[in-house]
Design a protein around this motif. Sequence first.
Motif, PDB file in Angstrom:
ATOM      1  N   HIS A 132       0.842  -1.181   0.000  1.00 45.06           N
ATOM      2  CA  HIS A 132       0.000   0.000   0.000  1.00 45.06           C
ATOM      3  C   HIS A 132       0.879   1.233   0.000  1.00 45.06           C
ATOM      4  O   HIS A 132       2.081   1.155   0.217  1.00 45.06           O
ATOM      5  N   THR A 133       0.253   2.375  -0.232  1.00 44.77           N
ATOM      6  CA  THR A 133       0.973   3.640  -0.218  1.00 44.77           C
ATOM      7  C   THR A 133       0.865   4.269   1.158  1.00 44.77           C
ATOM      8  O   THR A 133      -0.230   4.494   1.673  1.00 44.77           O
ATOM      9  N   ASP A 134       2.021   4.514   1.775  1.00 43.33           N
ATOM     10  CA  ASP A 134       2.096   5.138   3.086  1.00 43.33           C
ATOM     11  C   ASP A 134       1.739   6.627   2.974  1.00 43.33           C
ATOM     12  O   ASP A 134       1.873   7.212   1.896  1.00 43.33           O
ATOM     13  N   PRO A 135       1.265   7.258   4.065  1.00 44.41           N
ATOM     14  CA  PRO A 135       0.988   8.706   4.005  1.00 44.41           C
ATOM     15  C   PRO A 135       2.167   9.538   3.512  1.00 44.41           C
ATOM     16  O   PRO A 135       1.988  10.630   2.978  1.00 44.41           O
ATOM     17  N   SER A 136       3.391   9.038   3.678  1.00 40.79           N
ATOM     18  CA  SER A 136       4.563   9.777   3.201  1.00 40.79           C
ATOM     19  C   SER A 136       4.717   9.691   1.693  1.00 40.79           C
ATOM     20  O   SER A 136       5.511  10.405   1.094  1.00 40.79           O
ATOM     21  N   GLY A 137       3.948   8.783   1.062  1.00 42.41           N
ATOM     22  CA  GLY A 137       4.062   8.595  -0.379  1.00 42.41           C
ATOM     23  C   GLY A 137       4.832   7.345  -0.763  1.00 42.41           C
ATOM     24  O   GLY A 137       4.876   6.994  -1.932  1.00 42.41           O
ATOM     25  N   ALA A 138       5.445   6.673   0.212  1.00 42.23           N
ATOM     26  CA  ALA A 138       6.227   5.482  -0.087  1.00 42.23           C
ATOM     27  C   ALA A 138       5.318   4.268  -0.242  1.00 42.23           C
ATOM     28  O   ALA A 138       4.290   4.151   0.423  1.00 42.23           O
ATOM     29  N   THR A 139       5.691   3.362  -1.145  1.00 43.04           N
ATOM     30  CA  THR A 139       4.959   2.115  -1.329  1.00 43.04           C
ATOM     31  C   THR A 139       5.642   1.025  -0.522  1.00 43.04           C
ATOM     32  O   THR A 139       6.856   0.830  -0.636  1.00 43.04           O
ATOM     33  N   LEU A 152       5.339  -7.408  11.244  1.00 41.06           N
ATOM     34  CA  LEU A 152       4.857  -6.220  10.547  1.00 41.06           C
ATOM     35  C   LEU A 152       3.850  -5.413  11.357  1.00 41.06           C
ATOM     36  O   LEU A 152       3.370  -4.384  10.893  1.00 41.06           O
ATOM     37  N   LYS A 153       3.556  -5.856  12.566  1.00 41.21           N
ATOM     38  CA  LYS A 153       2.632  -5.096  13.405  1.00 41.21           C
ATOM     39  C   LYS A 153       3.249  -3.734  13.739  1.00 41.21           C
ATOM     40  O   LYS A 153       4.373  -3.646  14.202  1.00 41.21           O
ATOM     41  N   ASN A 154       2.507  -2.671  13.458  1.00 37.69           N
ATOM     42  CA  ASN A 154       2.976  -1.298  13.669  1.00 37.69           C
ATOM     43  C   ASN A 154       4.286  -1.009  12.938  1.00 37.69           C
ATOM     44  O   ASN A 154       5.093  -0.195  13.385  1.00 37.69           O
ATOM     45  N   THR A 155       4.479  -1.669  11.810  1.00 33.62           N
ATOM     46  CA  THR A 155       5.742  -1.558  11.068  1.00 33.62           C
ATOM     47  C   THR A 155       5.452  -1.350   9.586  1.00 33.62           C
ATOM     48  O   THR A 155       4.507  -1.920   9.037  1.00 33.62           O
ATOM     49  N   PHE A 156       6.299  -0.539   8.947  1.00 30.66           N
ATOM     50  CA  PHE A 156       6.235  -0.308   7.503  1.00 30.66           C
ATOM     51  C   PHE A 156       7.591  -0.664   6.902  1.00 30.66           C
ATOM     52  O   PHE A 156       8.637  -0.277   7.430  1.00 30.66           O
ATOM     53  N   VAL A 157       7.584  -1.398   5.782  1.00 30.71           N
ATOM     54  CA  VAL A 157       8.810  -1.726   5.052  1.00 30.71           C
ATOM     55  C   VAL A 157       8.591  -1.406   3.577  1.00 30.71           C
ATOM     56  O   VAL A 157       7.629  -1.881   2.967  1.00 30.71           O
ATOM     57  N   MET A 158       9.461  -0.584   2.996  1.00 32.34           N
ATOM     58  CA  MET A 158       9.363  -0.272   1.564  1.00 32.34           C
ATOM     59  C   MET A 158       9.493  -1.550   0.745  1.00 32.34           C
ATOM     60  O   MET A 158      10.343  -2.399   1.026  1.00 32.34           O
ATOM     61  N   THR A 159       8.644  -1.685  -0.275  1.00 28.93           N
ATOM     62  CA  THR A 159       8.681  -2.891  -1.114  1.00 28.93           C
ATOM     63  C   THR A 159       9.124  -2.619  -2.550  1.00 28.93           C
ATOM     64  O   THR A 159       9.437  -3.561  -3.273  1.00 28.93           O
ATOM     65  N   ASP A 160       9.123  -1.361  -2.980  1.00 25.34           N
ATOM     66  CA  ASP A 160       9.473  -1.080  -4.380  1.00 25.34           C
ATOM     67  C   ASP A 160      10.883  -0.510  -4.505  1.00 25.34           C
ATOM     68  O   ASP A 160      11.180   0.219  -5.446  1.00 25.34           O
TER      69      ASP A 160
END
Length: 732
Positions: A9-16, A338-346
């Motif tokens: 998904h797209t994070d509020p910062s714009g990162a996927t 991944l709970k409460n975690t974001f990792v860039m995938t692209d």
Amino acid sequence: MAASIESPHTDPSGATGIGAGPQVLSTSNKLEVICGPLLNYRRMSNERSGSPTWHGSVLVVTTPGQQHPELTLSLAGAIDATARNAAFTRAESRRFAGEKLYEDSDKAFWRFTIDLPFQEFESRWEYKINGLTYVDEKETGMPQTFAVPSVAQSMRILFHSCNGFSVGTDMETWQGPSLWNDVLRMHAQKPFHVMIGGGDQIYNDGVRVGDGPLRPWTEIGNPHKRREFLFGEKLRADCDEYYYKNYVQWYGTKPFATANGQIPQVNIWDDHDIIDGFGSYTDRFMRCAVFRGIGGVAHKYYLLFQHHMAPPKSTFTTDAPNTTDVGPDGTPVDPVQLKNTFVMTDDLDDPSYMIGSKPGPYVEERSRSIYCQLGARIAFVGIDARTERTRHQVNYPETYKMIFDRLDKEFSANKNLKHLVLLLGVPIAYPRLQWLENLFRSPLIGPIKFLHKRFGVAGGLFNKFDGSVDLLDDLDDHYTAHQHKHERRELVHALQKFSKSHSARVTILGGDVHLAAIGRFYSKPKLGIPAEQDHRYMPNVISSAITNKPPPQAVANLLASRNKIHHLDHDTDETLLEIFDRDPGVPTKSNGAANGATNGAVNGDVKSKTSNANHATMPSRNYAIICESHPTPTSSASAAPPAPVAAPTTNGEAAPAQTSTPPDAKANARKPMHAGEQGAGTGHPAAAGLQATGLCGQYGLDITLRVEISPKDTEGHTDGYGFSVPALEIAA
């Protein structure tokens, strides 16, 4: 819930990316930084209408919830006064948006991928991260600057390794990373364009002692129970926190932290970036859950801090069975992590990376070796010699093939490339210690091992992991270990073939051994080949450690006593150069003071480093400087290499670069064997590390070992030892 977490998904910062993140947003107009900035160099390209472009990145670690950070980059001017009136029409200030690589409830990693055009003069660039403020209010977010060579120059290189302390080091004697003060002094006089980290940029061994999360596991006496110990989610999270906090503490420690923001880095890793000896214990033990677990966690933060790359989405844990089945692309996703975690995938791999074809046996991700061009005429390869390592191999055969295929492609396409600097994690031209390996594995050790297990006898001799002699993992790491003998020979032969095919000199860098030395491969004297025409002549610059304590004097003397002339094959010999004409800081009769010593070094504190017979190994902290021997102008109207100039001699008169006479079969090969090695040591023109000597022609290199004078000197003053490497010109 798991399905939504695993959906990009797209994070509020714009990162996927993957994972919802901590769901917090900062309301401040400031960027709250925990660690950084860290500056990396990646590569050169010709993407702008044929004009060379410099590519790099800047990393900061922030509190979570930051939004849309920006970096401003601008040309600050020319370094050389003769070029200061040049028109700066090609480089207006530019802004670069931050990319979020990773975020959890404690921190976020932001990368700014930057590029800039090479100028016709050596230039200084300024970058500023807008709104930067440090969580530690004692720090301020001042603009940072870094140096870029002119389009006609090759880069001035700093090489270091072993930037940390082993467990049990006497910190009152070895006070912090003081040699980085000397690095910054040298950088202020003549700037470095890149700094190459040869492994062990950080020491994570504390994870197993004190209050480290692996201490309970380390203290299990039964090897079987230690192998069967589980690496559950709680232990994984504790190790994750340890590695992260250790990086923040070390990378935020001055003066190392200052260098991180001003000198672009290129790094490979080694065992201490994970834990001491990782990869070189027995296969059965290395495959235990704890080693698999910490291999994944260490790799995560190695990618983030040292490569500015998004980490894998998850790492191994025994609580998530799917993570125990490694696929061709690494560890599968664990929703719990991944709970409460974001990792860039692209995140796309930079073209400078050469990615291994399959995961390593213990670090269950693919290796990441590096190819890049260091200015006009120098190419660089850093081999990831840890991800694929076992006790019986350093790298997969297909990895070597991938690297040499890339080299053939790059050197065939760019005939301006004259030199390959090859980085290995450990030395390859180094004294043999097979007799010591045999002793440690012999039945003679059996009774001592029994007494150790029953009564604790010789506790310092054996490690707490697999019960083997503690030095064995270090010896097994070396290319000169008996089990790596075939792989070592194949690698050297491949380098010789490449060197001859492209008429390119190869200089090898290696660290790990906590002392300074210069090894060399070369054609046997009976062949009558001068060094300038000898594709087998390959120096191995051994620079270690910049921070860790050196071995005892007796160990250095023992190694020097084993400095025989070894025969790699029927055409190739190898030995160490006797470059250490005196101890660092010891006055000479000719100058009455230490060459290179400056204010703050107290010669009265200097103790003898080596025996009178040892001129080949130096047990003192050190780093190396590598630059072109030819004094290339810092500004030029074109990218074409300048015409050769006369080389200065020690008395200030000019002398042209020359072809050395072929080595005498009866001469001592430990002594200088060509013009660039003549006078090697403190009296050599390259010893100061500040001016090109011109000794080895248009495409040669000057090498400087800067060696600590006294560990009591917190300013880290050094003495210099120099020699020069000739370019290669294959005789017709």
